[in-house]
Design a protein around this motif. Structure first.
Motif, PDB file in Angstrom:
ATOM      1  N   LEU A 226       0.843  -1.194   0.000  1.00 24.09           N
ATOM      2  CA  LEU A 226       0.000   0.000   0.000  1.00 24.09           C
ATOM      3  C   LEU A 226       0.878   1.245   0.000  1.00 24.09           C
ATOM      4  O   LEU A 226       1.772   1.391   0.844  1.00 24.09           O
ATOM      5  CB  LEU A 226      -0.912   0.015   1.226  1.00 24.09           C
ATOM      6  CG  LEU A 226      -1.717   1.311   1.459  1.00 24.09           C
ATOM      7  CD1 LEU A 226      -2.732   1.512   0.334  1.00 24.09           C
ATOM      8  CD2 LEU A 226      -2.405   1.264   2.834  1.00 24.09           C
ATOM      9  N   SER A 228       0.146   5.072   0.444  1.00 23.99           N
ATOM     10  CA  SER A 228      -1.001   5.887   0.853  1.00 23.99           C
ATOM     11  C   SER A 228      -0.811   7.383   0.609  1.00 23.99           C
ATOM     12  O   SER A 228      -1.645   8.185   1.034  1.00 23.99           O
ATOM     13  CB  SER A 228      -1.299   5.644   2.342  1.00 23.99           C
ATOM     14  OG  SER A 228      -0.158   5.956   3.133  1.00 23.99           O
ATOM     15  N   ASP A 230      -0.761  11.132  -1.064  1.00 25.26           N
ATOM     16  CA  ASP A 230      -1.661  11.830  -1.973  1.00 25.26           C
ATOM     17  C   ASP A 230      -0.913  12.234  -3.244  1.00 25.26           C
ATOM     18  O   ASP A 230       0.304  12.049  -3.359  1.00 25.26           O
ATOM     19  CB  ASP A 230      -2.306  13.042  -1.287  1.00 25.26           C
ATOM     20  CG  ASP A 230      -1.286  14.096  -0.855  1.00 25.26           C
ATOM     21  OD1 ASP A 230      -0.155  14.131  -1.401  1.00 25.26           O
ATOM     22  OD2 ASP A 230      -1.605  14.887   0.056  1.00 25.26           O
ATOM     23  N   ASN A 259      -0.733  -0.916  -4.545  1.00 22.19           N
ATOM     24  CA  ASN A 259      -2.032  -0.342  -4.219  1.00 22.19           C
ATOM     25  C   ASN A 259      -1.814   1.143  -3.932  1.00 22.19           C
ATOM     26  O   ASN A 259      -1.337   1.514  -2.870  1.00 22.19           O
ATOM     27  CB  ASN A 259      -2.622  -1.061  -3.001  1.00 22.19           C
ATOM     28  CG  ASN A 259      -3.981  -0.491  -2.592  1.00 22.19           C
ATOM     29  OD1 ASN A 259      -4.528   0.379  -3.277  1.00 22.19           O
ATOM     30  ND2 ASN A 259      -4.502  -0.969  -1.472  1.00 22.19           N
ATOM     31  N   PRO A 261      -4.113   4.240  -4.035  1.00 27.85           N
ATOM     32  CA  PRO A 261      -5.466   4.787  -4.221  1.00 27.85           C
ATOM     33  C   PRO A 261      -5.486   6.190  -4.811  1.00 27.85           C
ATOM     34  O   PRO A 261      -6.435   6.544  -5.531  1.00 27.85           O
ATOM     35  CB  PRO A 261      -6.033   4.784  -2.794  1.00 27.85           C
ATOM     36  CG  PRO A 261      -5.257   3.726  -2.075  1.00 27.85           C
ATOM     37  CD  PRO A 261      -3.879   3.787  -2.657  1.00 27.85           C
ATOM     38  N   ALA A 262      -4.483   7.006  -4.532  1.00 30.18           N
ATOM     39  CA  ALA A 262      -4.471   8.371  -5.066  1.00 30.18           C
ATOM     40  C   ALA A 262      -4.452   8.374  -6.586  1.00 30.18           C
ATOM     41  O   ALA A 262      -4.914   9.326  -7.219  1.00 30.18           O
ATOM     42  CB  ALA A 262      -3.262   9.132  -4.513  1.00 30.18           C
ATOM     43  N   THR A 264      -5.308   5.272  -8.582  1.00 33.95           N
ATOM     44  CA  THR A 264      -6.316   4.357  -9.139  1.00 33.95           C
ATOM     45  C   THR A 264      -7.733   4.687  -8.695  1.00 33.95           C
ATOM     46  O   THR A 264      -8.701   4.281  -9.343  1.00 33.95           O
ATOM     47  CB  THR A 264      -6.005   2.915  -8.720  1.00 33.95           C
ATOM     48  OG1 THR A 264      -6.079   2.808  -7.293  1.00 33.95           O
ATOM     49  CG2 THR A 264      -4.602   2.506  -9.175  1.00 33.95           C
ATOM     50  N   GLY A 265      -7.866   5.398  -7.559  1.00 33.49           N
ATOM     51  CA  GLY A 265      -9.193   5.688  -7.022  1.00 33.49           C
ATOM     52  C   GLY A 265      -9.807   4.522  -6.288  1.00 33.49           C
ATOM     53  O   GLY A 265     -10.933   4.593  -5.809  1.00 33.49           O
ATOM     54  N   ASN A 266      -9.073   3.390  -6.214  1.00 30.85           N
ATOM     55  CA  ASN A 266      -9.566   2.201  -5.524  1.00 30.85           C
ATOM     56  C   ASN A 266      -8.358   1.377  -5.070  1.00 30.85           C
ATOM     57  O   ASN A 266      -7.237   1.881  -5.028  1.00 30.85           O
ATOM     58  CB  ASN A 266     -10.503   1.403  -6.432  1.00 30.85           C
ATOM     59  CG  ASN A 266      -9.868   1.135  -7.800  1.00 30.85           C
ATOM     60  OD1 ASN A 266      -8.673   0.885  -7.901  1.00 30.85           O
ATOM     61  ND2 ASN A 266     -10.691   1.189  -8.846  1.00 30.85           N
ATOM     62  N   SER A 267      -8.580   0.118  -4.772  1.00 27.48           N
ATOM     63  CA  SER A 267      -7.490  -0.743  -4.298  1.00 27.48           C
ATOM     64  C   SER A 267      -6.927  -1.626  -5.409  1.00 27.48           C
ATOM     65  O   SER A 267      -6.151  -2.544  -5.145  1.00 27.48           O
ATOM     66  CB  SER A 267      -7.987  -1.632  -3.154  1.00 27.48           C
ATOM     67  OG  SER A 267      -9.067  -2.454  -3.593  1.00 27.48           O
ATOM     68  N   THR A 270      -1.836  -1.060  -9.476  1.00 24.98           N
ATOM     69  CA  THR A 270      -1.548  -0.112 -10.556  1.00 24.98           C
ATOM     70  C   THR A 270      -1.258  -0.831 -11.872  1.00 24.98           C
ATOM     71  O   THR A 270      -1.541  -0.291 -12.936  1.00 24.98           O
ATOM     72  CB  THR A 270      -0.343   0.773 -10.179  1.00 24.98           C
ATOM     73  OG1 THR A 270       0.704  -0.053  -9.656  1.00 24.98           O
ATOM     74  CG2 THR A 270      -0.715   1.813  -9.161  1.00 24.98           C
ATOM     75  N   SER A 273      -4.603  -1.250 -13.531  1.00 28.32           N
ATOM     76  CA  SER A 273      -5.502  -0.102 -13.448  1.00 28.32           C
ATOM     77  C   SER A 273      -5.476   0.747 -14.706  1.00 28.32           C
ATOM     78  O   SER A 273      -4.432   1.323 -15.053  1.00 28.32           O
ATOM     79  CB  SER A 273      -5.111   0.774 -12.259  1.00 28.32           C
ATOM     80  OG  SER A 273      -5.790   2.013 -12.293  1.00 28.32           O
TER      81      SER A 273
END
Length: 1014
Positions: A226, A228, A230, A259, A261-262, A264-267, A270, A273
């Motif tokens: 992950l 995380s 931004d 993973n 999210p910033a 892909t917008g999800n989990s 990449t 995605s």
């Protein structure tokens, strides 16, 4: 080309401005070429999809080879990723695969630090984080060129490198040493340099692992990490290298299983995605190159998706090439079904396949030829490659602190030196190199061992003035650190540092004000060395191989400049820390290619000459050193002490220098005294010999200049020993009156000195103004020097010359001065005077009579000690940071003053006669190619030392050719010492001619040393 280079320079210094338009990768222009059109149209849709699949290839595992062959034949896969193998095996395997392929295969390899990452018989370049220590990125460009050359020779087309992840997490379990470092702009610049070199060299590469795997503590081989952060953070750190490389035409990008999210917008990983690949890389960044997935078998994907599902999603997301798919047939079927259902457009498949085919055309697979396995290992591991690895390793060594400018070490400043190896891998390489420069005692401590042994060593170190501790053998990756609960126990911390090592370093740096630390390993190991900043100096090298340890010892000794920088932040030292240390004051030990000499040819030819000489009885053993520009390019010992073949000649064994003593003992002292104004070359020697009545002899007007130039009319030699024995001045037992030791069985009276000196005084002179080589004037030198300095000759010489040079094994009377007999090469079985084998005592009878302390003969040395002295001469009076005498003084002594009398000698030195250059090696003395500026001398026992200012050459050859008898015809017949001397000249000449030819052909521009240096 100029635009690219301008970019490179700007990027190197962080001056790059955002470009509005990308540079397209070179291969893109071939996407619609006739060959690509033809091949594309000849395939079915499934065969086209097969081109997007790269399978695993492990020649060391036959089952993967069989499976790859099946996939190539049945599925038309586009390529394979090569894993553990050896060059001949992989080449043969690739040839076999290509022979059955419908469409030529792209063969890829993970070569982050070169092909050696996967191929066991290829030399490794430094890790990428080590390259992060380089200030000069042109070396990385050259590495890219060389890796490309090697890859093409091995039949490879794609290097799945470089890693351009920004490693800003010290506990990252998978990137770490694979990253260029923590500074995003520097990572981008170095990544560009590597890519540009590889692409200019003709292979494809991939920048990985998009969008950046540097700030995670999870390995995507094991699970899905992950990230995380931004987008503001990602755009300012992780994405910078990828974006810059995309803008500047990088051929390939590899997507990671992360993973984020910033983005892909999800989990979703990449690598699967569409937002990460289609929207960001393709649409927003406008990238037209190849996009690869990371290995699809990795647990970051395979833990959550089936092979078919993962393949379909990867293709749908916009990846062109899917690496290491677990089930290629299932993957192709799944993608095919998605196309049929409209989930993936045929246009997208066509674009991907055309990119792949264009790459195949770009790398020449449209005209594929099998890879020859003949000589492949030596072709790949070329001398040029070995030199580049050496140069890069040297430049990555980093100074982190150097209090009081303790480095480079000053000769003679520290009387007692200890080297301590703090290692878990039992390596002695650092010490073995260091002891060539300084005398040092050696201690070893495995930091996995008990504290008791550590404290015993630390107690022993209290008596030393300087302690050099080198520590290595750590892990390249972090691990699960043990919790420290009992201070008496040893615990393993991150990267394999132990609490016992911490204890050792803490005590060492507190108890020794002069501690130098050399740290090998990941920079992060220093996070677990809280006492490190207490040391006087700290040097760091990320490499821990033999070359790194060797070069680190040379750096401590001042063989070259230390100028690396720290590529990451650590607790004791910040990112970019760089304490430059000026070197170049002592010999550097390297390979011939560094000075343009073919090392393989040199070794082969010298081996042939020397072994041939030994076989023919010219001498039982020898030592050789060849240095150019203060770089030792050949340093080897051959044969044995005697023809019995029991004791091999070692590098610190000592040979009887015979008449080389004249220029190696008397001359340096005379130069110093002349420089200090204590002697005048035109003053009669009688003024320096009070009490011996020389002023009343036929030698009253003989000057030092004429005597040292062998034109004073001295008799060539005289058998003092015979007269001394007749007069009862020599006995076979020592006493208070007979305390001048000649050998193990003979002693001379204390009156022997005046007897010899007066005998020289009374001998008739030879013809005036005619060169007559004579030892007798040099027999007088110790008394002259003692009278001028007020000190014992050999003591003065040791303290003012040999100790300052670091010539540890250069001395008179080695046995009586504490050297073991086993370290001293024997000379002759003397049947006339000493009636025994001369071993440990001087061979020359005149020197022996005065106890071996003479300057006509008597000096013993290994080759290195003599080479250091001659390098000092070549430097015109300086070596090891010490100024022995002025340049003007050396020039005075190296001048020929009596050419009008056909005397070609300088003051003390032999010089080549003008006609010598036209002679053959057999006829010449010295080597025919010696310049008029060259100087040197030889010795009766088979020694020879010469230096030439015109090309920076120092050559030393030591042998015991008089063993077992001086009546040795083979030595003169073989002419080994002159032959090798001439060989050195010819090899240097060949190197100069080659460099000149390459410059005319424009080949040097390809290497780009100057263009990328500023």
């Amino acid at each position: 080309m100029k635009k690219i280079l301008s970019f490179f320079l700007a990027l190197s210094f962080g001056l790059l401005s955002v470009s509005a338009q990308n540079k397209d990768p070179e291969f893109v222009k071939y996407m619609n070429s006739p060959w690509v059109d033809s091949v594309y149209k000849s395939m079915t849709l499934k065969q086209q999809i097969g081109q997007m699949i790269f399978v695993e290839l492990r020649p060391s595992n036959p089952s993967t080879v069989v499976k790859a062959m099946q996939d190539v034949k049945d599925l038309n896969v586009g390529g394979a990723v090569l894993f553990l193998s050896k060059l001949p095996d992989q080449a043969a395997t690739i040839n076999g695969l290509q022979s059955i392929a419908r469409t030529p295969l792209l063969i890829a390899i993970d070569g982050e630090w070169g092909l050696g990452m996967r191929l066991q018989d290829v030399d490794n370049f430094p890790y990428q984080m080590a390259l992060g220590s380089l200030k000069d990125n042109s070396l990385i460009y050259k590495m890219g060129l060389e890796v490309a050359r090697q890859a093409k020779r091995a039949g490879l087309h794609i290097n799945l490198a470089p890693t351009v992840d920004v490693n800003n997490n010290s506990l990252n379990p998978v990137i770490g040493y694979r990253s260029f470092g923590e500074d995003p702009k520097d990572v981008a610049a170095k990544g560009f340099s590597y890519i540009k070199g590889m692409e200019d060299g003709g292979i494809i590469c991939t920048a990985k692992h998009f969008p950046g795997h540097g700030d995670t503590e999870t390995d995507s081989h094991a699970d899905l990490p992950l990230i995380s952060h931004d987008m503001n953070r990602l755009n300012s750190v992780e994405l910078i290298p990828f974006h810059e490389l995309v803008k500047n035409g990088a051929t390939g990008i590899m997507t990671a299983h992360l993973n984020v999210p910033a983005i892909t917008g999800n989990s979703l990983p990449t690598s699967l995605s569409p937002k990460a690949i289609k929207e960001l890389i393709r649409d927003k960044w406008g990238y037209k190159g190849l996009i690869f997935t990371d290995g699809m078998e990795m647990r970051g994907i395979s833990k959550y998706y089936s092979p078919g599902q993962a393949a379909r999603m990867a293709a749908e997301a916009g990846n062109d090439i899917l690496e290491l798919v677990r089930d290629p047939k299932e993957a192709i079927d799944s993608i095919y079904a998605a196309v049929q259902k409209g989930q993936i457009s045929k246009k997208q498949i066509e674009e991907s396949v055309r990119r792949i085919l264009a790459i195949k055309y770009y790398v020449g697979l449209n005209k594929y030829k099998p890879t020859s396995t003949w000589n492949i290992v030596s072709d790949v591991n070329s001398p040029a490659s070995k030199l580049l690895i050496r140069q890069m390793t040297e430049k990555t060594i980093t100074g982190l602190q150097n209090n009081d400018n303790i480095l480079p070490l000053e000769t003679g400043k520290f009387k007692k030196i200890a080297v301590v190896s703090l290692r878990s891998d039992n390596s002695d390489i650092f010490y073995n190199r260091f002891k060539k420069y300084f005398k040092a005692d050696y201690f070893k401590y495995d930091f996995k061992n008990s504290l008791t042994k550590a404290d015993d060593i630390l107690d022993s170190l209290k008596k030393y003035d300087l302690v050099i501790a080198e520590t290595g053998g750590f892990s390249t990756r972090p691990g699960k650190a043990q919790k420290v609960e009992d201070p008496k126990k040893n615990y393993v911390l991150e990267y394999g540092v132990t609490t016992n090592l911490q204890h050792f370093m803490d005590r060492l740096t507190k108890e020794h004000p002069n501690t130098v630390l050399a740290v090998f390993g990941m920079p992060y190991v220093m996070d677990y060395m809280p006492a490190i900043k207490n040391a006087k100096a700290v040097l760091f090298s990320q490499g821990n191989n033999a070359l790194s340890q060797d070069l680190m010892a040379q750096a401590v000794a001042g063989a070259f400049d230390v100028e690396g920088k720290l590529p990451v932040n650590t607790k004791p030292y910040a990112l970019g820390t760089s304490v430059d240390i000026k070197g170049g004051i002592r010999f550097k030990f390297t390979i011939g290619e560094e000075v343009g000499v073919n090392s393989g040819k040199m070794e082969h030819m010298i081996d042939s000459i020397v072994y041939g000489s030994i076989r023919n009885g010219a001498f039982p053993g020898c030592q050789l050193i060849i240095a150019k520009d203060q770089k030792v390019i050949f340093d080897r010992s051959y044969g044995y002490h005697t023809f019995t073949g029991q004791e091999p000649v070692e590098e610190d064994d000592m040979f009887d220098m015979a008449s080389n003593t004249k220029v190696c003992a008397a001359l340096p002292v005379y130069m110093e005294l002349y420089d200090q104004g204590k002697i005048n070359l035109d003053t009669p020697i009688s003024e320096y010999l009070p009490g011996l009545k020389f002023q009343k002899s036929n030698k009253k007007d003989v000057t030092l200049r004429s005597q040292l130039s062998h034109i004073a009319g001295f008799q060539p030699y005289y058998p003092f020993w015979s007269d001394a024995m007749k007069k009862g001045l020599i006995r076979n037992k020592p006493s208070k009156k007979f305390n001048v030791q000649i050998d193990q069985n003979l002693w001379a009276s204390k009156k022997i000195y005046d007897f010899v000196y007066k005998k020289i005084r009374d001998l008739p002179l030879t013809e005036a103004n005619k060169m007559k080589y004579s030892c007798l004037g040099f027999v007088l030198a110790p008394r002259i020097i003692q009278n001028v300095t007020g000190e014992n000759f050999h003591k003065y010489l040791k303290e003012n010359v040999y100790d300052k040079l670091g010539a540890q094994y250069t001395t008179f009377n080695p046995v009586t001065n504490g050297y073991p007999l086993s370290q001293i090469i024997p000379t002759e079985v003397d049947k006339a005077f000493r009636k025994s084998l001369v071993h440990g005592f001087v061979h020359d009878e005149a020197s022996a009579v005065v106890g071996g302390y003479s300057s006509n003969a008597g000096l013993f040395s290994n080759a290195l000690g003599i080479a250091e002295l001659f390098q000092m001469y070549l430097n015109k009076g300086t070596y090891g940071g010490v100024r022995f005498f002025s340049e003007e003084t050396f020039d005075t002594f190296n001048k020929q003053y009596y050419l009008q009398h056909d005397n070609y000698r300088a003051i003390g030195f032999e010089k080549a006669r003008p006609e010598n250059k036209n002679r053959t090696v057999v006829q010449a003395w010295p080597a025919p190619s010696c310049s008029p500026e060259a100087f040197g001398h030889s010795g009766f026992t088979g020694t020879y030392a010469w230096a030439d200012p015109t090309n920076g050459l120092v050559y030393v050859f030591l042998s015991n050719r008089v063993y077992p008898t001086r009546d040795n015809k083979a030595f003169d017949k073989m002419q080994a010492r002159v032959g090798i001397h001439e060989l050195a000249y010819q090899l240097i000449k060949e190197g100069v001619e080659k460099a000149t030819s390459e410059a005319k052909e424009g080949k040097q521009e390809q290497k780009a040393p100057a263009l990328f240096a500023d």
